[in-house]
Every structure is written in structure tokens, then in C-alpha cells.
Design a protein around this motif. Structure first.
Motif, PDB file in Angstrom:
ATOM      1  N   TYR A 315      34.823  57.186  37.779  1.00 56.15           N
ATOM      2  CA  TYR A 315      35.206  55.775  37.636  1.00 56.15           C
ATOM      3  C   TYR A 315      36.721  55.572  37.614  1.00 56.15           C
ATOM      4  N   GLU A 316      37.484  56.594  37.269  1.00 52.07           N
ATOM      5  CA  GLU A 316      38.938  56.436  37.200  1.00 52.07           C
ATOM      6  C   GLU A 316      39.609  56.500  38.574  1.00 52.07           C
ATOM      7  N   THR A 317      38.877  56.978  39.574  1.00 49.97           N
ATOM      8  CA  THR A 317      39.463  57.111  40.904  1.00 49.97           C
ATOM      9  C   THR A 317      38.717  56.313  41.970  1.00 49.97           C
ATOM     10  N   ILE A 318      37.634  55.660  41.596  1.00 46.34           N
ATOM     11  CA  ILE A 318      36.855  54.887  42.556  1.00 46.34           C
ATOM     12  C   ILE A 318      37.690  53.723  43.094  1.00 46.34           C
ATOM     13  N   GLU A 319      37.329  53.233  44.247  1.00 49.37           N
ATOM     14  CA  GLU A 319      38.033  52.086  44.837  1.00 49.37           C
ATOM     15  C   GLU A 319      38.005  50.890  43.879  1.00 49.37           C
ATOM     16  N   LYS A 320      39.127  50.204  43.790  1.00 57.41           N
ATOM     17  CA  LYS A 320      39.221  49.035  42.909  1.00 57.41           C
ATOM     18  C   LYS A 320      38.562  47.812  43.549  1.00 57.41           C
ATOM     19  N   TYR A 321      37.876  47.040  42.729  1.00 55.14           N
ATOM     20  CA  TYR A 321      37.366  45.762  43.215  1.00 55.14           C
ATOM     21  C   TYR A 321      38.536  44.772  43.229  1.00 55.14           C
ATOM     22  N   PRO A 322      38.710  44.004  44.306  1.00 59.23           N
ATOM     23  CA  PRO A 322      39.893  43.138  44.440  1.00 59.23           C
ATOM     24  C   PRO A 322      39.808  41.862  43.593  1.00 59.23           C
ATOM     25  N   LEU A 323      39.930  42.026  42.291  1.00 58.94           N
ATOM     26  CA  LEU A 323      40.006  40.850  41.429  1.00 58.94           C
ATOM     27  C   LEU A 323      41.324  40.122  41.679  1.00 58.94           C
ATOM     28  N   THR A 324      41.339  38.849  41.366  1.00 58.75           N
ATOM     29  CA  THR A 324      42.575  38.067  41.513  1.00 58.75           C
ATOM     30  C   THR A 324      43.363  38.134  40.211  1.00 58.75           C
ATOM     31  N   ARG A 325      44.575  38.591  40.326  1.00 56.36           N
ATOM     32  CA  ARG A 325      45.462  38.655  39.159  1.00 56.36           C
ATOM     33  C   ARG A 325      46.369  37.442  39.149  1.00 56.36           C
ATOM     34  N   ILE A 326      46.420  36.753  38.030  1.00 58.96           N
ATOM     35  CA  ILE A 326      47.256  35.566  37.899  1.00 58.96           C
ATOM     36  C   ILE A 326      48.267  35.794  36.781  1.00 58.96           C
ATOM     37  N   ASP A 327      49.555  35.747  37.134  1.00 56.24           N
ATOM     38  CA  ASP A 327      50.625  35.861  36.146  1.00 56.24           C
ATOM     39  C   ASP A 327      51.246  34.490  35.949  1.00 56.24           C
ATOM     40  N   SER A 390      40.758  36.878  37.499  1.00 64.75           N
ATOM     41  CA  SER A 390      39.724  35.896  37.810  1.00 64.75           C
ATOM     42  C   SER A 390      38.844  36.400  38.956  1.00 64.75           C
ATOM     43  N   GLU A 391      37.842  35.576  39.285  1.00 69.98           N
ATOM     44  CA  GLU A 391      36.885  35.882  40.349  1.00 69.98           C
ATOM     45  C   GLU A 391      36.108  37.172  40.080  1.00 69.98           C
ATOM     46  N   ILE A 392      35.718  37.363  38.801  1.00 73.38           N
ATOM     47  CA  ILE A 392      34.885  38.510  38.442  1.00 73.38           C
ATOM     48  C   ILE A 392      33.439  38.155  38.765  1.00 73.38           C
ATOM     49  N   PRO A 393      32.781  38.895  39.635  1.00 75.76           N
ATOM     50  CA  PRO A 393      31.413  38.551  40.035  1.00 75.76           C
ATOM     51  C   PRO A 393      30.437  38.595  38.863  1.00 75.76           C
ATOM     52  N   GLU A 394      29.469  37.695  38.888  1.00 78.08           N
ATOM     53  CA  GLU A 394      28.456  37.668  37.827  1.00 78.08           C
ATOM     54  C   GLU A 394      27.750  39.011  37.702  1.00 78.08           C
ATOM     55  N   LEU A 395      27.553  39.675  38.841  1.00 75.26           N
ATOM     56  CA  LEU A 395      26.834  40.947  38.849  1.00 75.26           C
ATOM     57  C   LEU A 395      27.531  41.999  37.983  1.00 75.26           C
ATOM     58  N   LEU A 443      42.010  49.843  35.400  1.00 74.92           N
ATOM     59  CA  LEU A 443      40.694  50.318  34.951  1.00 74.92           C
ATOM     60  C   LEU A 443      39.639  49.234  35.074  1.00 74.92           C
ATOM     61  N   LEU A 444      39.972  48.009  34.705  1.00 69.85           N
ATOM     62  CA  LEU A 444      39.018  46.899  34.800  1.00 69.85           C
ATOM     63  C   LEU A 444      38.585  46.662  36.245  1.00 69.85           C
ATOM     64  N   MET A 445      39.522  46.804  37.175  1.00 71.40           N
ATOM     65  CA  MET A 445      39.184  46.621  38.583  1.00 71.40           C
ATOM     66  C   MET A 445      38.239  47.716  39.075  1.00 71.40           C
ATOM     67  N   ARG A 446      38.497  48.927  38.639  1.00 74.16           N
ATOM     68  CA  ARG A 446      37.642  50.039  39.068  1.00 74.16           C
ATOM     69  C   ARG A 446      36.252  49.943  38.427  1.00 74.16           C
ATOM     70  N   VAL A 447      36.204  49.610  37.149  1.00 72.76           N
ATOM     71  CA  VAL A 447      34.902  49.526  36.469  1.00 72.76           C
ATOM     72  C   VAL A 447      34.122  48.292  36.927  1.00 72.76           C
ATOM     73  N   THR A 448      34.816  47.269  37.395  1.00 70.41           N
ATOM     74  CA  THR A 448      34.114  46.154  38.037  1.00 70.41           C
ATOM     75  C   THR A 448      33.351  46.657  39.257  1.00 70.41           C
ATOM     76  N   MET A 449      34.013  47.488  40.068  1.00 71.99           N
ATOM     77  CA  MET A 449      33.344  48.078  41.230  1.00 71.99           C
ATOM     78  C   MET A 449      32.180  48.970  40.798  1.00 71.99           C
ATOM     79  N   VAL A 450      32.406  49.799  39.784  1.00 71.57           N
ATOM     80  CA  VAL A 450      31.338  50.663  39.265  1.00 71.57           C
ATOM     81  C   VAL A 450      30.152  49.826  38.796  1.00 71.57           C
TER      82      VAL A 450
END
Length: 465
Positions: A315-327, A390-395, A443-450
Motif C-alpha cells: 500500500y505504500e508504493t501502490i499508484e496514488k488515486y488522483p484526489l483533488t488537493r485544495i490549498d 476532495s472528490e473522494i469516491p464513496e466506494l 498515504l491517503l491517496m494510495r490507501v484510497t486506491m487500495v
């Protein structure tokens, strides 16, 4: 002595409180119409089950562990490490962990010297947290010294692996992890005795409460075990291999290749993630070790079990899910109505990769207040006063380990917490979320993909039976 009998009676939940009190006041004991309860073979008389659980193949068994039987899939199993002093033996920084442990050993060895001089264990002081096993070390006159080889990573909670000082003197109970913790081993962990069943695989040490929200303990089943000289042995029994072969190696199932123990390991992991299995045997899994059904199409289960393992191990090296980062600038909470006229800076795809020897690379320490809160309905994670995803999928929220989703475990564990130990709080409390902000976002992006891929697979498993 006459065997006890159990009789049970309950008033309906729908009855108003006043009616219940009146019933107790006006009803004599002999007038109550009790139902006689017949406990099952294990003495359970509440939440009795009516299924085929007892006919399934045992995953683990205490007699097998004690070499009194072979009739279980795994020979050796172990609880996770029970430290009795988490704040002292866990840390994100190796240097800070070393300082804490050396401080602890210095105080311990001073107490050891005092006891030897006074021959009185009652004068050892309270500067460190004592436990039964540590006091036993003290009375045996065992000196403790820091060794860097004892620093390992540990799956303290799902997708949360700080460093642990892994040592029999420093940890109250280490189970059989001296026989388990070797290179390239894989370990399936389950939350035995917990309200909501969960399972995860790791190549690292498990904590006693790795998968626990409340109650229960983590039981760990390795693919291999190792003797004192480091020789590797299969931990899946020959009995289990023969049982699987006898069942599947017949014309009906037409196995395409030779069934091996690693296939059983992957098969088990898939079964433990099957939502139908967890629902059907929910009550059994709350109080018993799991048992495994033999489903049709063995190789599909093996395939999906292997896919799940690869997701959870890497999970630490899996492809990241492209969440939208807002600063936001100036900082502004997305959970509050209104707000200024600032145009947020959208940085899609996350932060840059970190490349160093530690998975916990530090960033610039700032003054932003950590939030780490989620809004599942809006698909948001509030990181701090400035940044949210943002844009974290319900799944992604549907992948749960116990009562929490994988993402919620991360948000909970990376919050800043004041240590209860006064000395740790004053001298060694170096954790600041701002130092690890970029790592956590990554990590959150990768675990979203996981999470998404895990739910996709488990939804397929429902249809395989």
C-alpha cells in the motif's frame, strides 16, 4: 452435583418504562413464563447459531499449536505484541525512539542496582511504567541495554506503521514473533473476539490491538515459521494440504496445476474477505477462531486472494488515486458556511514523491492546526486549516477494518495526542503533524486506491459462491 439449567425471560423493548415498573411490582416470580435455554456444545446460551460453521475446516486450533493434533490449516499462530508501554516503545523517528528507550533502560538499571543494594523491590520508584513481566526481569537480575537491531516497523493499526522497539524485556508479551518475524514472511492477522470481523496481511510485527476498535485481540497466522537457527518451515500443515487436494483434485473441479501451500494461503485470505462469509458466520466469528468453507472454483479464490494481498502488502508504493488537493490562502475551513473571496489553489494529483531511507520524511514545521476530519457525504478530508482533499469516491469509505474504514484509521492515528506519561510528554513528545503532512496526504491517496480496488474485489467474491 446436578447440572445447572438456564431459563430466560424478557420484556419487550417497546414496552414503556412505566409499564415495565408496574409489571415488576405486580408480578410474582412463580407467575413468570420462562423459556428453557439449551446451550450449545461450547456452553454458549446467548446468540445461538444455526449454521454449518462447526463442519468447516479449522483455521487454527490450540491442540495443533501444542502438537497434539494436525487438524487445522495453520500450525503456529500468535497474538500481536502487547507492549504495556506504547508511548515509550513506539515512535516515528528512530532517534527519538532510541532516546526514549535509553532513558527507560537507564532508570530500569538504576532500579536494578537499588534493589540489589537494598534487597527490596518496593523501593524501585515510579519513574518508568512497571508491569508484571518487567518486575520479573528485575527480580531475576537481568540487565537491559539498547540494541539498534531491535528497532522494527510494526503494524500498530491498519495502514499505520511506526517504529517499535521489539524486545522481550521492553515488551510485556511478544507471542511467537521471534519465530515469525523473518525476511519475506507474510502474516495474516484477524481481530479475534471483536464485534466486527476484520483481516489484514503484513510482513511486519502486529500489535496486540492492530485491528481492534474495542475488545478482542489480534491473532496472527504466518506463512512460515522459523526455528532458533533460522531454518524456515511451512506453517500450513500437511493435513490441510491433503484435505484441499482430496477435495479439489477430482474430475469435478479439474485443477489446472498442482495445488501448493501458498495457494491455500491466498485462498484463505480471499475467504476471510468474502462479505457473504462474514455475514453468514458473524456470530461465530465474534467468539470462535474462523473456520474455512471449501468453495467452488478454487483457483479464482486463490487469484483474488493474491490480488488482495498485493494491494495490502504494497500500500505504500501502490499508484496514488488522483484526489483533488485544495490549498486555501488564507486558511479557510470547507466545513463552514460562507468564507472569503479567496480563490483556492487546486493542486490535483497530490504532493511530490519523498525519496529517503525513512517512510516518514519530515517537512517544514508550521503553525497550521491539524484537523484530520472526514465528511463522507461531501467526499472531503480536512487536513488542516489550509489544506483539504476532495472528490473522494464513496466506494473508498466502504473498505472497513472493524468499525472504521481504512481512511478513517489513518486520520485517527496521525492526529496529535498528548502522551499520558508525564515524562514522555515533557521530554520526548516530538511528534508534530505538520512534519508529516505531505507523507499523510500521499498515504491517503494510495490507501484510497487500495480501498477502491479492495471493494471491487470483495464485490466479485460475493458472486463466486
Amino acid at each position: 452435583m446436578k447440572k445447572a439449567e438456564i431459563y430466560y425471560f424478557t420484556l419487550t423493548d417497546e414496552m414503556p418504562r412505566e409499564d415495565k415498573l408496574a409489571w415488576f411490582e405486580n408480578t410474582q416470580f412463580k407467575q413468570i413464563e420462562f423459556d428453557k435455554v439449551l446451550p450449545d456444545e461450547k456452553g454458549n446460551w446467548l446468540n445461538l447459531t444455526d449454521n454449518d460453521f462447526e463442519s468447516l475446516m479449522p483455521l487454527i486450533d490450540k491442540d495443533v499449536k501444542a502438537n497434539k493434533s494436525e487438524k487445522a490449516i495453520f500450525k503456529l499462530f500468535s497474538t500481536g505484541v502487547l507492549t504495556a508501554r506504547d508511548e515509550c516503545v513506539y515512535d516515528f523517528e528512530i532517534s527519538n525512539l532510541k532516546n526514549k528507550v535509553e532513558y527507560f533502560f537507564e532508570r530500569y538499571n538504576n532500579a536494578l542496582l537499588t534493589m540489589k543494594i537494598n534487597n527490596n523491590i518496593s523501593e524501585i520508584g515510579t519513574e518508568i511504567k512497571w508491569s508484571r513481566n518487567l518486575k520479573n526481569y528485575l527480580t531475576r537480575g537481568i540487565d537491559l541495554r539498547f540494541e539498534v537491531k531491535n528497532i522494527v516497523r510494526c503494524l500498530k493499526r491498519p495502514f499505520y506503521m511506526p517504529y517499535l522497539y521489539f524486545d522481550k524485556g521492553m515488551n510485556d508479551e511478544i507471542g511467537y514473533f521471534k519465530k515469525i518475524l523473518q525476511k519475506d514472511n507474510k502474516i495474516i492477522g484477524i481481530n479475534n473476539g471483536s464485534d466486527k470481523f476484520a483481516s489484514i496481511v503484513s510482513s511486519y510485527v502486529f500489535d496486540f490491538a492492530s485491528l481492534i476498535n474495542a475488545g478482542g485481540q489480534t491473532q496472527c497466522m504466518p506463512l512460515y515459521n522459523f526455528d532458533e537457527t533460522g531454518n524456515r518451515h511451512d506453517n500450513i500443515t500437511d493435513w490441510a494440504l491433503n484435505e484441499f487436494k482430496n477435495y479439489y483434485e477430482n474430475p469435478e473441479y479439474r485443477l489446472k496445476s498442482v495445488l501448493q501451500k501458498i495457494d491455500i494461503f491466498h485462498y484463505v485470505y480471499a475467504v476471510l474477505h468474502n462479505p457473504e462469509y462474514r455475514t453468514k458466520y458473524e456470530l461465530n466469528l465474534k467468539r470462535d477462531f474462523p473456520r474455512v468453507p471449501l468453495y467452488k472454483d478454487f483457483w479464482q479464490w486463490v487469484n483474488y486472494g493474491q490480488q488482495l494481498m498485493e494491494l495490502h502488502l504494497n500500500y505504500e508504493t501502490i499508484e496514488k488515486y488522483p484526489l483533488t488537493r485544495i490549498d486555501l490562502n488564507p486558511p479557510e475551513s470547507p466545513f463552514k458556511k460562507g468564507g472569503g473571496n479567496t480563490v483556492p489553489n487546486f493542486n490535483k494529483g497530490g504532493s511530490k514523491e519523498h525519496k529517503n531511507n525513512s517512510p516518514f520524511e519530515k517537512g517544514a514545521r508550521g503553525i497550521l492546526k491539524a484537523k484530520l476530519k472526514a465528511d463522507k457525504i461531501k467526499g472531503l478530508i480536512l487536513i488542516d486549516d489550509k489544506t483539504h482533499l476532495s472528490e473522494i469516491p464513496e466506494l473508498a469509505w466502504e473498505y472497513k477494518l472493524g468499525n472504521r474504514s481504512a481512511l478513517e484509521w489513518i486520520l485517527d492515528q496521525y492526529k496529535e495526542k498528548t502522551p499520558k506519561d508525564k515524562i514522555i510528554a515533557e521530554q520526548f513528545n516530538s511528534y508534530r503533524f505538520s512534519d508529516y503532512k505531505e507523507f499523510v496526504i500521499d498515504l491517503l491517496m494510495r490507501v484510497t486506491m487500495v480501498s477502491i480496488e479492495t471493494v471491487k474485489i470483495t464485490n466479485i467474491l460475493i458472486k463466486l459462491e
